[in-house]
Design a protein around this motif. Structure first.
Motif, PDB file in Angstrom:
ATOM      1  N   ASP A   1     156.716 -48.947  71.454  1.00  0.00           N
ATOM      2  CA  ASP A   1     155.296 -48.729  71.736  1.00  0.00           C
ATOM      3  C   ASP A   1     154.929 -49.257  73.111  1.00  0.00           C
ATOM      4  N   LEU A   2     154.020 -48.567  73.768  1.00  0.00           N
ATOM      5  CA  LEU A   2     153.397 -49.021  74.999  1.00  0.00           C
ATOM      6  C   LEU A   2     151.904 -49.070  74.718  1.00  0.00           C
ATOM      7  N   ARG A   3     151.293 -50.226  74.993  1.00  0.00           N
ATOM      8  CA  ARG A   3     149.897 -50.411  74.635  1.00  0.00           C
ATOM      9  C   ARG A   3     149.139 -51.072  75.775  1.00  0.00           C
ATOM     10  N   TYR A   4     147.924 -50.593  76.005  1.00  0.00           N
ATOM     11  CA  TYR A   4     146.990 -51.221  76.938  1.00  0.00           C
ATOM     12  C   TYR A   4     145.806 -51.726  76.124  1.00  0.00           C
ATOM     13  N   LEU A   5     145.441 -52.981  76.337  1.00  0.00           N
ATOM     14  CA  LEU A   5     144.320 -53.573  75.606  1.00  0.00           C
ATOM     15  C   LEU A   5     143.485 -54.395  76.572  1.00  0.00           C
ATOM     16  N   ASN A   6     142.175 -54.206  76.534  1.00  0.00           N
ATOM     17  CA  ASN A   6     141.263 -54.939  77.397  1.00  0.00           C
ATOM     18  C   ASN A   6     140.175 -55.583  76.554  1.00  0.00           C
ATOM     19  N   THR A   7     139.807 -56.779  76.922  1.00  0.00           N
ATOM     20  CA  THR A   7     138.676 -57.454  76.283  1.00  0.00           C
ATOM     21  C   THR A   7     137.779 -57.975  77.392  1.00  0.00           C
ATOM     22  N   GLU A   8     136.501 -57.973  77.142  1.00  0.00           N
ATOM     23  CA  GLU A   8     135.579 -58.510  78.132  1.00  0.00           C
ATOM     24  C   GLU A   8     134.319 -58.952  77.415  1.00  0.00           C
ATOM     25  N   GLU A   9     133.793 -60.051  77.872  1.00  0.00           N
ATOM     26  CA  GLU A   9     132.586 -60.616  77.303  1.00  0.00           C
ATOM     27  C   GLU A   9     131.552 -60.787  78.402  1.00  0.00           C
ATOM     28  N   ARG A  10     130.298 -60.939  78.049  1.00  0.00           N
ATOM     29  CA  ARG A  10     129.251 -61.107  79.061  1.00  0.00           C
ATOM     30  C   ARG A  10     129.511 -62.304  79.956  1.00  0.00           C
ATOM     31  N   GLY A  11     130.090 -63.346  79.410  1.00  0.00           N
ATOM     32  CA  GLY A  11     130.384 -64.556  80.184  1.00  0.00           C
ATOM     33  C   GLY A  11     131.616 -64.416  81.053  1.00  0.00           C
ATOM     34  N   GLN A  12     132.036 -63.178  81.310  1.00  0.00           N
ATOM     35  CA  GLN A  12     133.182 -62.884  82.156  1.00  0.00           C
ATOM     36  C   GLN A  12     134.512 -63.374  81.595  1.00  0.00           C
ATOM     37  N   THR A  13     134.557 -63.668  80.290  1.00  0.00           N
ATOM     38  CA  THR A  13     135.832 -63.981  79.666  1.00  0.00           C
ATOM     39  C   THR A  13     136.572 -62.671  79.485  1.00  0.00           C
ATOM     40  N   GLN A  14     137.775 -62.615  80.001  1.00  0.00           N
ATOM     41  CA  GLN A  14     138.517 -61.367  79.948  1.00  0.00           C
ATOM     42  C   GLN A  14     139.988 -61.649  79.704  1.00  0.00           C
ATOM     43  N   LEU A  15     140.585 -60.844  78.856  1.00  0.00           N
ATOM     44  CA  LEU A  15     142.025 -60.855  78.647  1.00  0.00           C
ATOM     45  C   LEU A  15     142.461 -59.401  78.658  1.00  0.00           C
ATOM     46  N   GLU A  16     143.253 -59.054  79.616  1.00  0.00           N
ATOM     47  CA  GLU A  16     143.732 -57.686  79.730  1.00  0.00           C
ATOM     48  C   GLU A  16     145.247 -57.729  79.623  1.00  0.00           C
ATOM     49  N   GLN A  17     145.806 -56.848  78.812  1.00  0.00           N
ATOM     50  CA  GLN A  17     147.251 -56.871  78.667  1.00  0.00           C
ATOM     51  C   GLN A  17     147.836 -55.475  78.506  1.00  0.00           C
ATOM     52  N   VAL A  18     149.011 -55.332  79.058  1.00  0.00           N
ATOM     53  CA  VAL A  18     149.834 -54.154  78.862  1.00  0.00           C
ATOM     54  C   VAL A  18     151.105 -54.663  78.191  1.00  0.00           C
ATOM     55  N   ALA A  19     151.471 -54.074  77.069  1.00  0.00           N
ATOM     56  CA  ALA A  19     152.628 -54.563  76.324  1.00  0.00           C
ATOM     57  C   ALA A  19     153.591 -53.419  76.020  1.00  0.00           C
ATOM     58  N   LEU A  20     154.866 -53.723  76.113  1.00  0.00           N
ATOM     59  CA  LEU A  20     155.929 -52.818  75.712  1.00  0.00           C
ATOM     60  C   LEU A  20     156.685 -53.529  74.597  1.00  0.00           C
ATOM     61  N   GLN A  21     156.690 -52.929  73.396  1.00  0.00           N
ATOM     62  CA  GLN A  21     157.280 -53.577  72.238  1.00  0.00           C
ATOM     63  C   GLN A  21     158.236 -52.645  71.509  1.00  0.00           C
ATOM     64  N   ALA A  22     159.381 -53.203  71.134  1.00  0.00           N
ATOM     65  CA  ALA A  22     160.316 -52.503  70.263  1.00  0.00           C
ATOM     66  C   ALA A  22     160.021 -52.951  68.843  1.00  0.00           C
ATOM     67  N   LYS A  23     160.307 -52.084  67.870  1.00  0.00           N
ATOM     68  CA  LYS A  23     160.066 -52.454  66.474  1.00  0.00           C
ATOM     69  C   LYS A  23     161.164 -51.908  65.589  1.00  0.00           C
ATOM     70  N   VAL A  24     161.445 -52.645  64.549  1.00  0.00           N
ATOM     71  CA  VAL A  24     162.446 -52.219  63.573  1.00  0.00           C
ATOM     72  C   VAL A  24     161.972 -52.676  62.206  1.00  0.00           C
ATOM     73  N   GLY A  25     162.129 -51.792  61.206  1.00  0.00           N
ATOM     74  CA  GLY A  25     161.651 -52.133  59.874  1.00  0.00           C
ATOM     75  C   GLY A  25     162.089 -51.143  58.837  1.00  0.00           C
ATOM     76  N   ILE A  26     161.268 -51.017  57.786  1.00  0.00           N
ATOM     77  CA  ILE A  26     161.614 -50.174  56.655  1.00  0.00           C
ATOM     78  C   ILE A  26     160.476 -49.233  56.305  1.00  0.00           C
ATOM     79  N   ASN A  27     160.845 -48.082  55.744  1.00  0.00           N
ATOM     80  CA  ASN A  27     159.892 -47.127  55.182  1.00  0.00           C
ATOM     81  C   ASN A  27     159.862 -47.347  53.675  1.00  0.00           C
ATOM     82  N   PHE A  28     158.704 -47.229  53.101  1.00  0.00           N
ATOM     83  CA  PHE A  28     158.582 -47.365  51.642  1.00  0.00           C
ATOM     84  C   PHE A  28     158.419 -46.010  50.994  1.00  0.00           C
TER      85      PHE A  28
END
Length: 182
Positions: free
Chosen positions: A155-182
């Protein structure tokens, strides 16, 4: 980060939203007796670039639960809802996010598929000055492989957060995943 990423994501999603897809949309198909959620559960790990971190790249890990969407669905069950819980705890930044990402999925054959869609999140971030709860938005896209009980993806994901008080966390993430199907 460039503010055009959400606009490009919306443009990508609009390519999938043709009139032919809208004709057969089902609302609340999860209430139908024959509906199959076909859930998957995976562990995720990867790298993220996050504002607020001392380094350019930080590790990110978590879990991904995804299933056929029970709220709105195409006739051929191409909308999958991903719920991810991710954690960053590195380079002076601690962040936990709970993300919801419904994705329109295109089968590519032999168990492979590609999906893209918007992302909404709750993020608790702390860069050493006290924690804040933030609302996040963005876009996610990914490739998946499903074969029997085996599930994996990237997965490639872009996520942004911003608040009126200028608190901001912006991230771009590249993640591999492995699991099971039910």
């Amino acid at each position: 980060m460039n503010r055009s990423i959400p606009l490009l994501s919306a443009l990508l999603l609009s390519c999938f939203a043709t009139a032919s897809h809208a004709e057969g949309l089902r609302f609340l198909p999860g209430l139908d007796a024959g509906f199959k959620f076909e859930p998957s559960l995976a562990l995720t790990a990867g790298v993220a670039h996050a504002t607020g971190a001392a380094d350019n790249a930080v590790g990110i890990y978590g879990i991904d639960v995804n299933m056929n969407c029970g709220l709105i669905q195409t006739p051929d069950n191409r909308i999958r809802t991903h719920v991810q819980i991710n954690r960053i705890d590195q380079s002076g930044l601690q962040a936990t996010s709970v993300e919801l990402s419904p994705r329109y999925t295109l089968p590519l054959g032999k168990g492979f598929s590609f999906g893209a869609g918007p992302a909404l999140a709750w993020v608790h971030a702390d860069s050493g000055l006290g924690g804040k709860d933030l609302f996040g938005y963005g876009a996610a896209a990914g490739f998946s492989f499903r074969k029997g009980h085996y599930y994996s993806g990237l997965d490639l994901r872009y996520l942004n957060t911003e608040e009126r008080g200028q608190t901001q966390l912006e991230q771009v993430a590249l993640q591999a995943k492995v699991g099971i199907n039910f």
